[in-house]
Design a protein around this motif. Structure first.
Motif, mmCIF file in Angstrom:
data_model
loop_
_atom_site.group_PDB
_atom_site.id
_atom_site.type_symbol
_atom_site.label_atom_id
_atom_site.label_comp_id
_atom_site.label_asym_id
_atom_site.label_seq_id
_atom_site.Cartn_x
_atom_site.Cartn_y
_atom_site.Cartn_z
ATOM 1 N N LYS A 121 0.824 -1.209 0.000
ATOM 2 C CA LYS A 121 0.000 0.000 0.000
ATOM 3 C C LYS A 121 0.863 1.266 0.000
ATOM 4 N N LEU A 122 2.065 1.179 0.538
ATOM 5 C CA LEU A 122 2.943 2.342 0.564
ATOM 6 C C LEU A 122 3.307 2.806 -0.841
ATOM 7 N N LYS A 123 3.279 1.890 -1.769
ATOM 8 C CA LYS A 123 3.655 2.211 -3.153
ATOM 9 C C LYS A 123 2.460 2.640 -4.004
ATOM 10 N N LYS A 177 -2.117 4.724 0.806
ATOM 11 C CA LYS A 177 -0.776 4.866 1.402
ATOM 12 C C LYS A 177 -0.888 5.120 2.918
ATOM 13 N N ALA A 178 -1.800 6.027 3.292
ATOM 14 C CA ALA A 178 -2.004 6.347 4.711
ATOM 15 C C ALA A 178 -2.497 5.126 5.480
ATOM 16 N N ALA A 179 -3.384 4.342 4.860
ATOM 17 C CA ALA A 179 -3.915 3.130 5.504
ATOM 18 C C ALA A 179 -2.795 2.130 5.755
ATOM 19 N N GLY A 180 -1.882 1.984 4.800
ATOM 20 C CA GLY A 180 -0.760 1.059 4.969
ATOM 21 C C GLY A 180 0.126 1.453 6.141
ATOM 22 N N ILE A 181 0.421 2.739 6.250
ATOM 23 C CA ILE A 181 1.253 3.234 7.354
ATOM 24 C C ILE A 181 0.546 3.018 8.694
ATOM 25 N N LYS A 182 -0.758 3.269 8.705
ATOM 26 C CA LYS A 182 -1.539 3.084 9.935
ATOM 27 C C LYS A 182 -1.522 1.624 10.392
ATOM 28 N N GLU A 183 -1.616 0.698 9.448
ATOM 29 C CA GLU A 183 -1.580 -0.734 9.772
ATOM 30 C C GLU A 183 -0.219 -1.135 10.331
ATOM 31 N N LEU A 184 0.833 -0.645 9.726
ATOM 32 C CA LEU A 184 2.192 -0.971 10.196
ATOM 33 C C LEU A 184 2.430 -0.423 11.600
ATOM 34 N N ALA A 185 1.835 0.727 11.888
ATOM 35 C CA ALA A 185 1.959 1.300 13.234
ATOM 36 C C ALA A 185 1.166 0.483 14.245
ATOM 37 N N LEU A 186 -0.058 0.097 13.864
ATOM 38 C CA LEU A 186 -0.922 -0.664 14.773
ATOM 39 C C LEU A 186 -0.276 -1.979 15.197
ATOM 40 N N PHE A 187 0.365 -2.668 14.242
ATOM 41 C CA PHE A 187 0.966 -3.968 14.548
ATOM 42 C C PHE A 187 2.459 -3.854 14.894
ATOM 43 N N GLU A 188 2.874 -2.598 15.165
ATOM 44 C CA GLU A 188 4.203 -2.297 15.719
ATOM 45 C C GLU A 188 5.348 -2.905 14.899
ATOM 46 N N ILE A 189 5.324 -2.643 13.613
ATOM 47 C CA ILE A 189 6.389 -3.112 12.724
ATOM 48 C C ILE A 189 7.486 -2.041 12.691
ATOM 49 N N LYS A 190 8.516 -2.241 13.498
ATOM 50 C CA LYS A 190 9.549 -1.213 13.667
ATOM 51 C C LYS A 190 10.635 -1.249 12.592
ATOM 52 N N ASN A 191 10.799 -2.385 11.956
ATOM 53 C CA ASN A 191 11.930 -2.503 11.033
ATOM 54 C C ASN A 191 11.686 -1.870 9.663
ATOM 55 N N VAL A 192 10.593 -1.104 9.534
ATOM 56 C CA VAL A 192 10.346 -0.393 8.273
ATOM 57 C C VAL A 192 10.474 1.121 8.482
ATOM 58 N N TYR A 193 11.183 1.491 9.524
ATOM 59 C CA TYR A 193 11.367 2.913 9.876
ATOM 60 C C TYR A 193 11.869 3.724 8.687
ATOM 61 N N SER A 194 12.920 3.251 8.040
ATOM 62 C CA SER A 194 13.521 4.005 6.928
ATOM 63 C C SER A 194 12.549 4.142 5.756
ATOM 64 N N GLN A 196 3.853 10.565 11.254
ATOM 65 C CA GLN A 196 4.233 11.121 12.560
ATOM 66 C C GLN A 196 3.719 10.256 13.706
ATOM 67 N N LEU A 197 2.485 9.763 13.573
ATOM 68 C CA LEU A 197 1.918 8.889 14.604
ATOM 69 C C LEU A 197 2.677 7.567 14.666
ATOM 70 N N TYR A 198 3.106 7.068 13.512
ATOM 71 C CA TYR A 198 3.924 5.846 13.468
ATOM 72 C C TYR A 198 5.206 6.046 14.277
ATOM 73 N N LYS A 201 0.439 15.260 0.825
ATOM 74 C CA LYS A 201 -0.881 15.140 1.458
ATOM 75 C C LYS A 201 -0.727 15.064 2.977
ATOM 76 N N GLN A 202 -1.403 15.955 3.673
ATOM 77 C CA GLN A 202 -1.271 16.043 5.124
ATOM 78 C C GLN A 202 -1.685 14.770 5.843
ATOM 79 N N GLU A 203 -2.737 14.097 5.348
ATOM 80 C CA GLU A 203 -3.213 12.880 6.017
ATOM 81 C C GLU A 203 -2.130 11.797 6.056
ATOM 82 N N VAL A 204 -1.327 11.728 5.007
ATOM 83 C CA VAL A 204 -0.228 10.759 4.985
ATOM 84 C C VAL A 204 0.847 11.167 5.999
ATOM 85 N N ARG A 205 1.178 12.452 6.024
ATOM 86 C CA ARG A 205 2.177 12.934 6.988
ATOM 87 C C ARG A 205 1.717 12.680 8.423
#
Length: 365
Positions: A134-136, A143-160, A178-180, A170-174
């Protein structure tokens, strides 16, 4: 002549306007009939879809509960069977969205080891791959939904990978980026502020602060460089951090911000200095009071309420007839505190209704 020929012949004799009306009425009638048929079909389709959704949701919930209460061993047969089943199910987009909904709800409702099990299932089932895909997407909401999912399930190794979108148009993506950062890395996650070029929305600043305050054992990082940022929203956010986390060590920088080119930053700086009851700010603000905006003047008088002294009387007297009602009221209130006799004397000399009303109110409070 049959009936149809009779109607056609009669129709041909009608004036052109009547013919147009009859033709349009016929077309409209056909459209309405088609719409009714379509709506009936759509209603049945949606009802059927809801039934399928409810059935699959119930089935997935049951499977997930079995997964959570199975042995903690990762190679447990029950777990392996469920993982394989989920891998097959999520290949279908509709099933995948249902499974993700159920998994997200569980993740929000539980904690501890069970939450970790949910995170492991998210990875093992392959859902993580769909979130990363979804990030692509070219669609910002996907894109925003993908980031939100990765944050919810605490996937830390995709930081970069997530960092690439911190200045996304788009502000919603930013916001999700930031929440991630802050959800997963707490104060360390605020490093994105170091070179942020885009503004942080007011709503997201509130959300970030709420998240940070959940982690009481965290040590706040040095915020001085954020107070000097060229990004005004970063400065304002850092001012809020300074106030909430009692960053007295940045008072000198706060005093410098009283001359910042942005009015909102100057006002926020005055409010933080007021919170710290910083006397050094008083003389700076008194010296150029008339050149400051109304918002700054009000903020300064609110500050004076906590640090007012007898030698401030002359300055206060100059503002008891200020054109701004709030400043005038604050000035008279401070005068009452430091010199009640002068306050009463001034009260007796008034003739206009507005000022007399203010005095009457202050005398009773």
């Amino acid at each position: 002549m049959n009936g149809l020929e009779y109607l056609i012949n009669n129709f041909k004799q009608f004036p052109i306007l009547i013919k147009i009306v009859w033709i349009l009425s016929g077309i409209l009638f056909i459209i309405i009939i088609n719409l009714l048929i379509y709506l009936k079909f759509l209603r049945g389709y949606l009802r059927n879809k809801e039934n399928i959704f409810a059935k699959l949701q119930s089935e997935y919930e049951s499977e997930l509960i079995n997964y959570l209460y199975a042995s903690q061993e990762e190679e447990d047969p029950t777990k392996l069977i469920i993982v394989e089943k989920m891998k097959t199910c999520i290949k279908d987009k509709f099933n995948r969205e249902i499974f993700l909904t159920v998994l997200s709800k569980l993740k929000n409702d539980i904690s501890g080891e069970m939450a970790e099990s949910i995170e492991h299932l998210y990875v093992k089932s392959g859902l993580i791959d769909y979130s990363l895909a979804k990030l692509k997407s070219n669609k910002w909401d996907v894109k925003a939904a993908g980031i939100k999912e990765l944050a919810l399930f605490e996937i830390k190794n995709v930081y970069s990978e997530i960092s690439k979108y911190k200045d996304y148009p788009k502000q919603e993506v930013r916001n999700e980026v930031q929440l991630y950062f802050v959800n997963l890395f707490q104060f360390k996650g605020l490093d994105f502020l170091n070179d942020l070029k885009t503004p942080i929305s007011e709503w997201n600043q509130i959300q970030l602060l709420e998240i940070l305050q959940k982690f009481e054992d965290q040590e706040i990082t040095d915020i001085s460089h954020w107070l000097k940022s060229k990004n005004n929203s970063v400065v304002i956010f850092a001012l809020k951090l300074a106030k909430i986390y009692n960053q007295f060590q940045v008072i000198n920088i706060l005093l410098e911000l009283l001359a910042h080119e942005n009015k909102d930053i100057r006002v926020e700086a005055i409010e933080v200095l007021n919170y710290f009851q910083t006397n050094e700010a008083k003389q700076i603000l008194k010296n150029n009071f008339l050149n400051r905006s109304t918002d700054e003047q009000i903020a300064f008088f609110n500050m004076l309420g906590g640090i007012v002294e007898k030698n401030d009387e002359d300055f206060i007297l100059k503002n008891v007839y200020h054109e701004n009602f709030e400043i005038k009221t604050l000035a008279l209130k401070l005068l009452k505190i430091i010199n009640i006799d002068r306050f009463k004397m001034l009260s007796r000399s008034l003739s206009d209704v507005e000022n007399q009303t203010i005095f009457n109110f202050l005398e009773k409070n």
